[in-house]
Design a protein around this motif. Structure first.
Motif, mmCIF file in Angstrom:
data_model
loop_
_atom_site.group_PDB
_atom_site.id
_atom_site.type_symbol
_atom_site.label_atom_id
_atom_site.label_comp_id
_atom_site.label_asym_id
_atom_site.label_seq_id
_atom_site.Cartn_x
_atom_site.Cartn_y
_atom_site.Cartn_z
ATOM 1 N N CYS A 113 0.831 -1.203 0.000
ATOM 2 C CA CYS A 113 0.000 0.000 0.000
ATOM 3 C C CYS A 113 0.860 1.246 0.000
ATOM 4 O O CYS A 113 0.563 2.228 -0.673
ATOM 5 C CB CYS A 113 -0.880 -0.043 1.241
ATOM 6 N N HIS A 194 4.109 4.717 8.506
ATOM 7 C CA HIS A 194 3.936 3.313 8.128
ATOM 8 C C HIS A 194 5.264 2.611 7.906
ATOM 9 O O HIS A 194 5.438 1.460 8.296
ATOM 10 C CB HIS A 194 3.041 3.200 6.894
ATOM 11 N N SER A 478 1.082 13.369 10.155
ATOM 12 C CA SER A 478 -0.040 12.826 9.415
ATOM 13 C C SER A 478 -1.379 13.241 10.011
ATOM 14 O O SER A 478 -2.370 13.383 9.307
ATOM 15 C CB SER A 478 0.108 11.311 9.382
ATOM 16 N N HIS B 293 -8.004 4.278 10.601
ATOM 17 C CA HIS B 293 -8.111 3.714 9.251
ATOM 18 C C HIS B 293 -9.547 3.743 8.766
ATOM 19 O O HIS B 293 -9.820 4.077 7.627
ATOM 20 C CB HIS B 293 -7.630 2.267 9.257
HETATM 21 C C1 HEM Z 1 0.663 -2.112 11.471
HETATM 22 C C2 HEM Z 1 -0.290 -1.724 10.770
HETATM 23 C C3 HEM Z 1 -0.822 -0.327 10.594
HETATM 24 C C4 HEM Z 1 -1.005 0.647 11.507
HETATM 25 C C5 HEM Z 1 -0.711 0.597 12.999
HETATM 26 C C6 HEM Z 1 -1.554 1.769 10.818
HETATM 27 C C7 HEM Z 1 -1.918 2.946 11.430
HETATM 28 C C8 HEM Z 1 -2.424 4.036 10.766
HETATM 29 C C9 HEM Z 1 -2.847 5.232 11.375
HETATM 30 C C10 HEM Z 1 -2.792 5.512 12.865
HETATM 31 C C11 HEM Z 1 -3.274 6.071 10.414
HETATM 32 C C12 HEM Z 1 -3.858 7.439 10.648
HETATM 33 C C13 HEM Z 1 -3.002 8.522 10.212
HETATM 34 C C14 HEM Z 1 -3.807 9.470 9.415
HETATM 35 O O1 HEM Z 1 -4.990 9.679 9.674
HETATM 36 O O2 HEM Z 1 -3.257 10.017 8.470
HETATM 37 C C15 HEM Z 1 -3.120 5.412 9.169
HETATM 38 C C16 HEM Z 1 -3.439 5.954 7.945
HETATM 39 C C17 HEM Z 1 -3.334 5.264 6.756
HETATM 40 N N1 HEM Z 1 -2.967 3.942 6.612
HETATM 41 FE FE1 HEM Z 1 -2.314 2.728 8.034
HETATM 42 N N2 HEM Z 1 -1.672 1.467 9.501
HETATM 43 C C18 HEM Z 1 -1.240 0.182 9.336
HETATM 44 C C19 HEM Z 1 -1.228 -0.532 8.165
HETATM 45 C C20 HEM Z 1 -1.632 -0.037 6.946
HETATM 46 C C21 HEM Z 1 -1.754 -0.801 5.772
HETATM 47 C C22 HEM Z 1 -1.476 -2.284 5.671
HETATM 48 C C23 HEM Z 1 -2.177 0.035 4.801
HETATM 49 C C24 HEM Z 1 -2.479 -0.260 3.361
HETATM 50 C C25 HEM Z 1 -3.261 -1.165 2.929
HETATM 51 C C26 HEM Z 1 -2.321 1.326 5.375
HETATM 52 C C27 HEM Z 1 -2.732 2.459 4.697
HETATM 53 C C28 HEM Z 1 -3.004 3.658 5.271
HETATM 54 C C29 HEM Z 1 -3.400 4.818 4.551
HETATM 55 C C30 HEM Z 1 -3.565 4.907 3.060
HETATM 56 C C31 HEM Z 1 -3.589 5.827 5.487
HETATM 57 C C32 HEM Z 1 -3.981 7.268 5.212
HETATM 58 C C33 HEM Z 1 -5.414 7.448 5.283
HETATM 59 C C34 HEM Z 1 -5.728 8.879 4.978
HETATM 60 O O3 HEM Z 1 -5.632 9.242 3.825
HETATM 61 O O4 HEM Z 1 -6.061 9.575 5.939
HETATM 62 N N3 HEM Z 1 -1.995 1.250 6.689
HETATM 63 N N4 HEM Z 1 -2.601 4.153 9.415
#
Ligand code: HEM
Lengths: 532, 349
Positions: A113, A194, A478, B293
């Motif tokens: 991703c 990430h 972020s 998420h």
């Molecule tokens: C250990 C696993 C993960 C954790 C702890 C995690 C945690 C987070 C957190 C806390 C946010 C919020 C930050 C924000 O609002 O900008 C976020 C946003 C995001 N995460 Fe993750 N994430 C994980 C795995 C992944 C995976 C596997 C993907 C992809 C498939 C992913 C894609 C995204 C994306 C695209 C955003 C941005 C969303 C936005 O546009 O606001 N994350 N993640």
């Protein structure tokens, strides 16, 4: 969420090909389909929740690596469940394959991703803010007003204002509008966050693969000591790729051990502080000293030494029926409660004519209250009030049957010998008691102390810590940087210049209405001949 | 003042805080009861009074959850004059409740300080579950008081005050322990930072969770009168909830994944032990990551995200209170001395 931001396309990629019938899916497309599923936001979400769920059993079922004694007790108490649980890896949840499967999938999904987003971001960094949409007032947060100033004046002022607010402005081909964007670092923060998770995982994995954790009980006194070799440990828990050659070369002894006690208040008698005065040597280096305390470990090279427990070690000498010393030395007794009433075992298997075994209790400070013996908590002073109370066995202590715990006397083949009045023998420091039938004698020479030390090496811990800190930094970016697009268009109409302002928040958390209001206020506030 | 005096002061301040919270709750209940039966129409009638710059089309108009104070309205329609006395009462009791809450928080703070000063040597007030409850509730209440204006939290008042009051009472009745020094393992400045941040995050998550709960109630409810009518629009609720969570999450990350491990490393030689408290803190972290998420995933916004926030809150409070009853391996037990009994030593020689 206020805005239905068209820019948020992390989930659905634009420009999807039209679906073909399933039969036409070839292997490559299937693979690609799987990959797309795996890296979708929804999968990430489900995997996250799965990870949370999977972590639960490990907190309710005792875990081998966390508390092995409790685990084995539990296993003894639940005979039917144990084999099933063991097969499912429920006694080692965090090392179980199914747990690993979840986080590995999560990491794969994360890479799949985040990497593409990294490239998109890289390209986007140099791109211009998008052109001004045709109908600004159609956007959810917009405003318009009419003014007597010329369109050029308004637009120039808007450019100045936005630039001051650190927006990036679109350069070419704008015509009668301004297009501005800010908050590029938000996505950078997201990417850093990430990717840092991967760093943390690497650091953590290094620790659990190459590190070790061991425990050892060391008697207090410079005549005793510890050399960092595997054989010296009482318990040793190595990572799966650990090699003995990575043990750091050092030795130390505990010269003195101080305990300070609380002597008033509801917890009087509780130990307040502990201090072990160590002399240590790192490899062939010079001797150094260190005061080891709780929360203040000693680090030697990459290895750290922690003080995690202490207790009494009565020095006991057992002579056999022929008058020879069959056992002598400080004997580690395990505390049973906070007053340090302790339990210990002496095994003199080779005493002649018969082996001698003792099951002993040590009372550090015994006084008589209303005729009953009571053990007081706290400082034991010179040890005058200490009592060693033991039951004695003679015969075969069954030591040939295999390894035995040093804290357990196997009396299955032995017979108990009792003191004339009752069962137990009681001794004060310096006293000797003869065992019946010419079996021998037991002397309580003096009291020494021991320390329980935890020694561990966790390579990668700095990497893990650095990773988490970086992740936090990225997270802050972020979450709190607001990516925002702002447009201003000015047009001549019959009433004057019509100014339209609109803003779009791409994070969904921001209050774009306030942004529009603020911008309009500043635009108008500076125009003297304001008409509306 | 002697240590004993400080201890007494603390106990009395807790009692005072309890009473004043109770009065605040009563006041808010009066405010609420006046709302019952009040038509949504009233709220709507006042709404256009808020001047927006220009004539903005579109649906960005949040039904602002202002106090509904008459001052906001630029002359209500005559038909609603009878309603005015009523809304004045609502506003009056609302303000009174808020004022009382501020006084209660002040008493609450005195109780905390007294607790710390009563110990010898002086220390931070979280040596045991009682003090922890005292600190945790104080932080929830303080957050509420501080954010009251910024996020227009008036609608949340009775829920927050009732929550704080109940948890505080549980603490006093069941968890009370006399003042005692910290066991040595708890005596570390990393622990101080760890606990402050954990408590801050707990307070934030609790408030955010309340907003999410109200979101769910409002989303389900068909009638839009009384209290439900008073509550802000779903969009606003969602956003308030998100912003509070967005504050809580990094703080929780800091507490659980940075300071916690640093302290654990010093005290127990290993920065992550999979101890039940740690496991649950991790679960909470993952669930809230899931919440963040969810807000970015199509089809999970709004309702499902709100449910996730509540799941996160449940894990958080379960960790705080429940886990102690389910598991005894936790090294986070406050009462037992960290160093003394070695029941783990099973040595084969
Ligand atoms: C250990 C696993 C993960 C954790 C702890 C995690 C945690 C987070 C957190 C806390 C946010 C919020 C930050 C924000 O609002 O900008 C976020 C946003 C995001 N995460 Fe993750 N994430 C994980 C795995 C992944 C995976 C596997 C993907 C992809 C498939 C992913 C894609 C995204 C994306 C695209 C955003 C941005 C969303 C936005 O546009 O606001 N994350 N993640």
């Amino acid at each position: 969420m206020t805005t239905t931001a068209p820019t948020r396309t992390s989930d659905e990629k634009p420009g999807k090909q039209p679906r073909r019938p399933v039969s036409e899916l070839n292997a490559r497309e299937l693979l690609r389909w799987c990959w797309r599923q795996l890296t979708s936001m929804r999968t990430a979400l489900v995997l996250l929740l799965l990870l949370a769920l999977a972590a639960v059993p490990g907190s309710l079922i005792p875990q081998e690596n966390v508390d092995s004694l409790k685990t084995s007790n539990w296993q003894k108490a639940h005979e039917t469940l144990t084999p099933i649980y063991a097969k499912l890896g429920l006694f080692d949840v965090y090392g179980a394959p199914w747990f690993a499967a979840i986080y590995i999938l999560l990491m794969l999904s994360l890479v799949g991703c985040i990497l593409p987003r990294l490239f998109v971001y890289w390209r986007g960094l140099r791109a211009q803010p998008p052109a001004t949409p045709m109908r600004l007032t159609r956007l959810p947060d917009s405003a318009s007003y009419v003014t007597g100033e010329s369109a050029d004046e308004v637009l120039t002022r808007a450019r100045g204002l936005l630039r001051k607010r650190r927006y990036r402005l679109r350069k070419e081909g704008e015509g009668a509008s301004v297009s501005a964007e800010r908050g590029y670092l938000r996505e950078a923060g997201n990417l850093v966050f990430h990717l840092s998770i991967l760093i943390v995982l690497v650091g953590f994995a290094m620790g659990s693969l190459f590190g070790y954790k061991g425990g050892v009980i060391v008697n207090v006194g410079s005549q005793y000591g510890f050399t960092n070799q595997m054989t010296q440990y009482d318990d040793f828990d190595p990572g799966s790729l650990f090699t003995a050659s990575s043990l750091d070369d050092f030795d130390f002894s505990i010269d003195k051990f101080d305990v300070s006690w609380l002597d008033s208040g509801p917890r009087a008698g509780m130990a307040k502080g502990f201090q072990s005065h160590l002399t240590y040597r790192d490899g062939d280096g010079p001797e150094k000293t260190y005061d080891l305390r709780v929360n203040h470990p000693l680090s030697i090279g990459g290895t750290e030494v922690f003080l995690i427990g202490h207790g009494y070690a009565p020095v006991i000498t057992v002579r056999d029926g022929q008058g020879n010393v069959a056992y002598s030395g400080p004997t580690v007794f395990l505390p049973q409660d906070s007053s340090f009433v302790s339990f210990g075992v002496v095994k003199a298997q080779y005493a002649k004519p018969e082996g001698i075994g003792l099951n002993a209790m040590f009372y550090p400070y015994e006084v008589t209250v209303h005729g009953d013996p009571v053990n007081l908590t706290g400082d034991i002073g010179d040890g005058k009030h200490a009592v060693l109370s033991f039951q004695a066995w003679k015969g075969d202590l069954n030591q040939s049957a295999g390894p035995q715990s040093v804290y357990q006397l196997d009396t299955s083949k032995a017979t108990q010998v009792t003191a004339p009045g009752g069962k137990a023998f009681n001794l004060h420091v310096g006293q000797t008691v003869k065992l019946p039938n010419g079996l021998g004698s037991v002397t309580f020479d003096k009291i020494e102390r021991w320390n329980k030390l935890q020694i561990s090496k966790q390579p990668g811990k700095r990497i893990a810590l650095g990773g988490v800190c970086l992740a936090l930094l990225g997270l802050l970016g972020s979450l709190f940087i607001r990516p925002r697009r702002v447009w201003v268009r000015a047009r001549d109409t019959e009433d004057g210049t019509l100014v339209e302002v609109a803003a779009l928040d791409r994070s969904g958390g921001g209050d774009t209405a306030a942004v529009v209001e603020g911008l309009v206020a500043s635009l108008r506030g500076q125009s003297p001949e304001d008409r509306s | 003042m002697t240590d004993h005096d400080w201890g007494t002061l603390s106990n009395q301040a807790v009692a005072a805080a309890g009473i004043v919270y109770f009065l605040a709750l009563l006041s808010h209940l009066v405010e609420w009861s006046a709302l019952v039966g009040r038509k949504q129409a009233v709220a709507v009638a006042k709404e256009p009074a808020r001047t927006r710059v220009g004539a903005s089309a579109g649906g960005g108009t949040d039904t602002l959850a202002g106090r509904g104070a008459p001052t906001d309205a630029a002359g209500p329609a005559p038909a609603y004059v009878a309603e005015d006395a009523r809304s004045e009462r609502v506003a009056l009791f609302g303000r009174l409740g808020y004022l009382l809450t501020i006084i209660a928080v002040a008493c609450h703070l005195v109780a905390l300080v007294g607790r710390g000063m009563a110990a010898d040597p002086n220390r931070v007030p979280w040596g045991n579950m009682y003090e922890f409850t005292l600190s945790g509730t104080c932080i929830v209440a303080m957050f509420y008081v501080v954010l009251y204006r910024k996020f227009k939290l008036a609608w949340m008042a009775p829920v927050v005050v009732a929550f704080v009051l109940v948890v505080l009472m549980v603490g006093v009745l069941w968890l009370y322990e006399p003042v005692a020094p910290l066991t040595e393992a708890l005596n570390s400045y990393w622990l101080v930072i760890h606990v402050i941040s954990a408590a801050l995050a707990t307070g934030a998550f609790t408030l955010g969770g309340i907003a999410s709960a109200v979101y769910l109630i409002k989303a389900r409810s068909t009638k839009q009168t009384g209290w439900i009518g008073r509550v802000p629009s779903l969009d606003t609720l969602d956003r308030v909830s998100y912003r509070i969570h967005a504050f809580g999450f990094p703080v929780w990350t800091f507490a659980v994944l940075i300071t916690g491990p640093i302290w654990a490393h010093q005290a127990w030689s290993s920065y992550w032990n999979w101890d039940p408290k740690e496991v649950w803190a991790f679960i909470t972290w993952v669930v809230y990551a899931g919440y963040l998420h969810a807000r970015a995933t199509a089809g999970w916004k709004g309702r499902k995200a709100a449910i996730l926030a509540l799941v996160g809150l449940a894990t958080l409070w379960f960790n705080f209170i429940g886990i102690n009853y389910f598991s005894t391996t936790s090294q986070h037990s406050y009462a037992s001395p960290a160093v003394s009994t070695i029941d783990r030593v099973e040595v084969l020689r």
